[in-house]
Design an enzyme around this catalytic site. Structure first.
Site, PDB file in Angstrom:
ATOM      1  N   GLU A  22      81.251  36.649  27.697  1.00 43.37           N
ATOM      2  CA  GLU A  22      81.130  37.815  26.822  1.00 43.37           C
ATOM      3  C   GLU A  22      79.915  37.641  25.924  1.00 43.37           C
ATOM      4  OE1 GLU A  22      84.369  39.440  24.640  1.00 43.37           O
ATOM      5  OE2 GLU A  22      85.777  39.307  26.316  1.00 43.37           O
ATOM      6  N   HIS A  78      80.320  44.453  22.383  1.00 48.54           N
ATOM      7  CA  HIS A  78      80.568  43.239  23.159  1.00 48.54           C
ATOM      8  C   HIS A  78      80.849  43.621  24.593  1.00 48.54           C
ATOM      9  CE1 HIS A  78      84.807  44.126  22.098  1.00 48.54           C
ATOM     10  NE2 HIS A  78      85.157  43.395  23.127  1.00 48.54           N
ATOM     11  N   HIS A  80      82.715  43.012  28.453  1.00 50.59           N
ATOM     12  CA  HIS A  80      83.955  42.612  29.136  1.00 50.59           C
ATOM     13  C   HIS A  80      83.616  42.227  30.570  1.00 50.59           C
ATOM     14  CE1 HIS A  80      87.163  44.828  26.460  1.00 50.59           C
ATOM     15  NE2 HIS A  80      86.603  43.796  25.863  1.00 50.59           N
ATOM     16  N   ASP A  91      91.059  42.651  21.275  1.00 47.66           N
ATOM     17  CA  ASP A  91      90.230  43.526  20.433  1.00 47.66           C
ATOM     18  C   ASP A  91      91.084  44.234  19.389  1.00 47.66           C
ATOM     19  OD1 ASP A  91      87.969  42.874  21.875  1.00 47.66           O
ATOM     20  OD2 ASP A  91      88.235  44.533  23.279  1.00 47.66           O
TER      21      ASP A  91
HETATM   22 ZN   LIG Z   1      86.930  43.053  24.039  1.00 44.47          ZN
END
Ligand SMILES: [Zn+2]
Length: 138
Positions: A22, A78, A80, A91
């Site tokens: 990530e 961000h 995934h 999250d």
């Molecule tokens: Zn996430």
């Protein structure tokens, strides 16, 4: 939220370069306008394929540098890797800690062939969860 095409490219390139981990970062801007995409090191050490962590000192530095040029933190992004571009339970838990209220979260889903999907979300509060919001790319 309005984002310039070049900023979207910066963000997607970061997600591709970081795969299968990530990647994360901060969006600096004014109101609904994003003026800068600032990549931040993912400080998560246990499971960086499914989690990210932005260190408070990184955040404080970006906030300070932004303010010097009249910009605020208007969102975060961000990626995934190998997961859909929608908020995960992690999250949600992270957002519920209070860091994220009202700001936009951009999520980049990315698969093994580096195909990307970009979505935008706002965390209103603990009860209503994340709402998907429109993203205007200009
Ligand atoms: Zn996430």
């Amino acid at each position: 939220m309005k984002v310039r095409h070049a900023h979207v490219e910066t963000l997607l390139d970061a997600a591709r370069a970081g795969y299968p981990l990530e990647v994360c970062g901060v969006l600096l801007g004014q109101g609904p306008f994003v003026h800068a995409v600032v990549p931040v090191p993912n400080r998560e050490t246990d499971s960086p394929r499914v989690r990210y962590q932005i260190a408070p000192e990184d955040l404080a530095r970006i906030q300070r540098e932004g303010r010097e040029v009249g910009l605020e933190i208007v969102g975060y992004y961000h990626s995934h890797p190998d997961h859909p571009a929608r908020p995960s339970d992690t999250d949600r838990a992270f957002a519920a800690e209070g860091l994220s209220d009202g700001v936009v979260h951009l999520l980049v889903g990315i698969d093994g062939s580096r195909r990307v999907t970009l979505t935008a979300w706002v965390f209103r509060d603990r009860l209503s969860d994340f709402d998907r919001v429109p993203l205007e790319i200009e």
